[in-house]
Design an enzyme around this catalytic site. Structure first.
Site, short mmCIF file in Angstrom:
data_model
loop_
_atom_site.label_atom_id
_atom_site.label_comp_id
_atom_site.label_asym_id
_atom_site.label_seq_id
_atom_site.Cartn_x
_atom_site.Cartn_y
_atom_site.Cartn_z
N ASN A 1 -10.59 -3.55 -6.18
CA ASN A 1 -9.84 -2.52 -6.91
C ASN A 1 -10.49 -2.13 -8.23
OD1 ASN A 1 -6.52 -3.60 -5.77
ND2 ASN A 1 -7.81 -1.93 -5.04
N ASP B 1 0.83 -1.20 0.00
CA ASP B 1 0.00 0.00 0.00
C ASP B 1 0.87 1.25 0.00
OD1 ASP B 1 -2.28 1.50 0.04
OD2 ASP B 1 -2.79 1.08 2.12
C1 FPP Z 1 -1.86 0.20 -3.27
O1 FPP Z 1 -1.42 1.54 -3.40
C2 FPP Z 1 -1.38 -0.57 -4.37
C3 FPP Z 1 -2.16 -1.24 -5.27
C4 FPP Z 1 -3.63 -1.22 -5.25
C5 FPP Z 1 -1.60 -1.99 -6.36
C6 FPP Z 1 -0.34 -2.72 -6.04
C7 FPP Z 1 0.30 -2.96 -7.33
C8 FPP Z 1 1.60 -2.91 -7.60
C9 FPP Z 1 2.64 -2.74 -6.58
C10 FPP Z 1 2.05 -3.01 -9.00
C11 FPP Z 1 1.66 -4.25 -9.73
C12 FPP Z 1 2.11 -5.50 -9.09
C13 FPP Z 1 2.78 -6.51 -9.69
C14 FPP Z 1 2.96 -7.80 -8.99
C15 FPP Z 1 3.36 -6.37 -11.01
P1 FPP Z 1 -2.51 2.66 -3.52
O2 FPP Z 1 -2.64 3.01 -4.95
O3 FPP Z 1 -3.76 2.25 -2.85
O4 FPP Z 1 -1.80 3.80 -2.73
P2 FPP Z 1 -2.50 4.95 -1.89
O5 FPP Z 1 -3.27 4.29 -0.78
O6 FPP Z 1 -1.33 5.73 -1.38
O7 FPP Z 1 -3.37 5.73 -2.85
#
Ligand code: FPP
Length: 245
Positions: A73, A25
């Site tokens: 998501n 996250d």
């Molecule tokens: C949360 O950060 C992250 C995600 C919902 C996606 C995680 C994905 C990756 C790390 C990239 C793809 C993965 C692979 C295995 C290739 P957020 O966007 O919710 O952050 P925030 O809470 O700060 O807005």
């Protein structure tokens, strides 16, 4: 997947974790702090995936399970979902050779067959190329939701009971776990969530029953070998009692 009392140490801290899961996250906040678009944070997030899966191998972690895309998501803007799927394609294309040469077994959990056809084909091919690898195992949770996983398991057991092939009395924890997607993996030892948020967000709810939970303030794009080693160190200092004293 049951908590394994045999691994509970008789004194001192815990033996090293075999199975670590991470709720990655903070990509969006990482980007926002730099006045960058959210996709820039996700790109850095993929670099962190690469870094941390290498570090986990070096640390002898048998299974690393990463929450890459939850079944919730889809509520994000269409453009962000498209970007995340694009990054996933890129990750599979660019990392597969290394995973193969390192002997990593790739697993994907969640309703990933519901993703777009080309991605499903890429994932199928990637899993097939690594299926005979000895491990460690990298598990990517895609279109995953723990409640849906548990419901699907319950439904399958109910169907067997209805058909007379399963005696409901015989459904115990082990039988239930055998229906989960993580059935043949070691029990979850440590669940880490980055970025300071303290919730499980529908991730590995059954499997987390006896896992140690660790919430760290580091944003996922900043997570690295050192933060992973620090997390493992903290795990080692925990006393796991599995309900005992
Ligand atoms: C949360 O950060 C992250 C995600 C919902 C996606 C995680 C994905 C990756 C790390 C990239 C793809 C993965 C692979 C295995 C290739 P957020 O966007 O919710 O952050 P925030 O809470 O700060 O807005």
């Amino acid at each position: 997947m049951a908590a394994n009392p045999a691994r509970a140490p008789s004194g001192g801290g815990s033996p090293p974790p075999r199975h670590v899961a991470i709720i990655m996250d903070g990509n969006g906040r990482w980007a926002k702090a730099r006045f960058l678009p959210r996709i820039a944070g996700h790109k850095q997030g993929v670099d962190a995936v690469r870094r941390v899966s290498r570090a986990a191998r070096k640390l002898g972690i048998e299974v690393l399970t990463l929450y890459a895309f939850s079944s919730e998501n889809w509520r994000r803007p269409e453009e962000e979902v498209r970007d995340l799927m694009g990054l996933l394609r890129h990750f599979l294309a660019s990392e597969l050779d290394e995973l193969v040469s390192e002997g990593v077994k790739l697993r994907v959990i969640g309703d990933w067959r519901g993703l777009s056809g080309d991605l499903v084909a890429m994932i199928d091919a990637a899993i097939a190329r690594t299926v005979d690898n000895p491990g460690p195992t990298l598990v990517i949770a895609l279109n995953y939701g723990a409640q849906a996983e548990i419901l699907a398991a319950a439904r399958r057991l109910a169907e067997q009971a209805r058909d007379g092939t399963l005696d409901p009395v015989s459904i115990d924890e082990a039988r239930f776990e055998a229906e989960l997607e993580t059935a043949d993996l070691p029990p979850l030892d440590l669940l880490i969530r980055t970025s300071g948020e303290q919730r499980l967000s529908n991730f590995l709810l059954w499997q987390a029953a006896y896992a140690e939970l660790l919430f760290v303030d580091t944003l996922w794009p900043d997570f690295n070998e050192d933060t992973l080693a620090e997390a493992i160190g903290q795990f080692g200092r925990r006393q796991r009692r599995f309900g005992g004293l």
